[in-house]
Design a protein around this motif. Structure first.
Motif, PDB file in Angstrom:
ATOM      1  N   SER A  20       0.847  -1.185   0.000  1.00  0.00           N
ATOM      2  CA  SER A  20       0.000   0.000   0.000  1.00  0.00           C
ATOM      3  C   SER A  20       0.882   1.233   0.000  1.00  0.00           C
ATOM      4  O   SER A  20       2.049   1.180   0.412  1.00  0.00           O
ATOM      5  N   ASN A  28      -6.036  13.874  -4.832  1.00  0.00           N
ATOM      6  CA  ASN A  28      -6.272  12.626  -5.554  1.00  0.00           C
ATOM      7  C   ASN A  28      -6.193  12.801  -7.064  1.00  0.00           C
ATOM      8  O   ASN A  28      -6.404  11.846  -7.806  1.00  0.00           O
ATOM      9  N   GLY A  53      -9.574   5.533 -10.815  1.00  0.00           N
ATOM     10  CA  GLY A  53      -9.435   4.122 -10.484  1.00  0.00           C
ATOM     11  C   GLY A  53     -10.085   3.201 -11.494  1.00  0.00           C
ATOM     12  O   GLY A  53     -10.079   1.989 -11.328  1.00  0.00           O
ATOM     13  N   ARG A  70      -7.054   1.703  -5.996  1.00  0.00           N
ATOM     14  CA  ARG A  70      -6.883   2.898  -5.179  1.00  0.00           C
ATOM     15  C   ARG A  70      -8.157   3.204  -4.418  1.00  0.00           C
ATOM     16  O   ARG A  70      -9.258   2.865  -4.876  1.00  0.00           O
ATOM     17  N   ASN A  72      -9.566   6.603  -3.056  1.00  0.00           N
ATOM     18  CA  ASN A  72      -9.341   8.042  -3.000  1.00  0.00           C
ATOM     19  C   ASN A  72      -9.810   8.653  -1.681  1.00  0.00           C
ATOM     20  O   ASN A  72      -9.365   9.731  -1.304  1.00  0.00           O
ATOM     21  N   THR A  76      -4.922   6.418  -0.851  1.00  0.00           N
ATOM     22  CA  THR A  76      -4.067   5.234  -0.828  1.00  0.00           C
ATOM     23  C   THR A  76      -4.210   4.438  -2.116  1.00  0.00           C
ATOM     24  O   THR A  76      -5.310   4.288  -2.638  1.00  0.00           O
ATOM     25  N   VAL A  77      -3.084   3.944  -2.592  1.00  0.00           N
ATOM     26  CA  VAL A  77      -3.052   3.052  -3.742  1.00  0.00           C
ATOM     27  C   VAL A  77      -2.474   1.718  -3.279  1.00  0.00           C
ATOM     28  O   VAL A  77      -1.611   1.685  -2.391  1.00  0.00           O
ATOM     29  N   CYS A  94       6.138   3.467  -5.119  1.00  0.00           N
ATOM     30  CA  CYS A  94       4.943   4.105  -5.630  1.00  0.00           C
ATOM     31  C   CYS A  94       5.304   5.518  -6.074  1.00  0.00           C
ATOM     32  O   CYS A  94       6.252   6.109  -5.571  1.00  0.00           O
TER      33      CYS A  94
END
Length: 123
Positions: A20, A28, A53, A70, A72, A76-77, A94
């Motif tokens: 993550s 975002n 996404g 992800r 939003n 977090t992705v 990332c």
């Protein structure tokens, strides 16, 4: 701006691992990507996801085994990795891209990078 990656570690071949990456100080409105760098090799694109996404793109080497997503609401992705192979061993990074989708796999176009998190796949 900070991208904080977590997850990874040691996993046996054929196993799974999840990464993550949480962004702070960043909206975002960025394309997000995962890259990896194996020992002694250059950093390479792994997967990318568009701002909503809804669109995802993968390197051929991980297609069908890795999934990028992800959230939003959490900035977090994620990178879900399965059927891991020893050749997946690398530092995983990332990154955030404030540009058009066609640059998603181009490392030099990314604006922000997190520190790598190590994934080691044992045979």
């Amino acid at each position: 701006v900070q991208l904080q990656a977590s997850g990874g570690g040691l996993v046996q071949a054929g196993g799974s691992s999840n990464l993550s990456c949480t962004a702070s100080g960043l909206s975002n409105n960025y394309i997000m990507g995962w890259f990896r760098q194996a020992p002694g090799k250059e950093r390479k694109f792994v997967a990318g996801i568009d701002r909503s996404g809804g669109v995802r793109y993968y390197a051929d080497s991980v297609t069908g085994r890795f999934t990028i997503s992800r959230d939003n609401t959490k900035n977090t992705v994620y990178l879900q990795m399965s059927s891991l192979k020893p050749e997946d061993t690398a530092l995983y990074y990332c990154a955030a891209l404030d540009n058009v989708w066609r640059w998603v796999r181009v490392l030099s176009k990314y604006d922000y990078w997190g520190r790598g998190t190590l994934v080691t796949v044992s045979s």
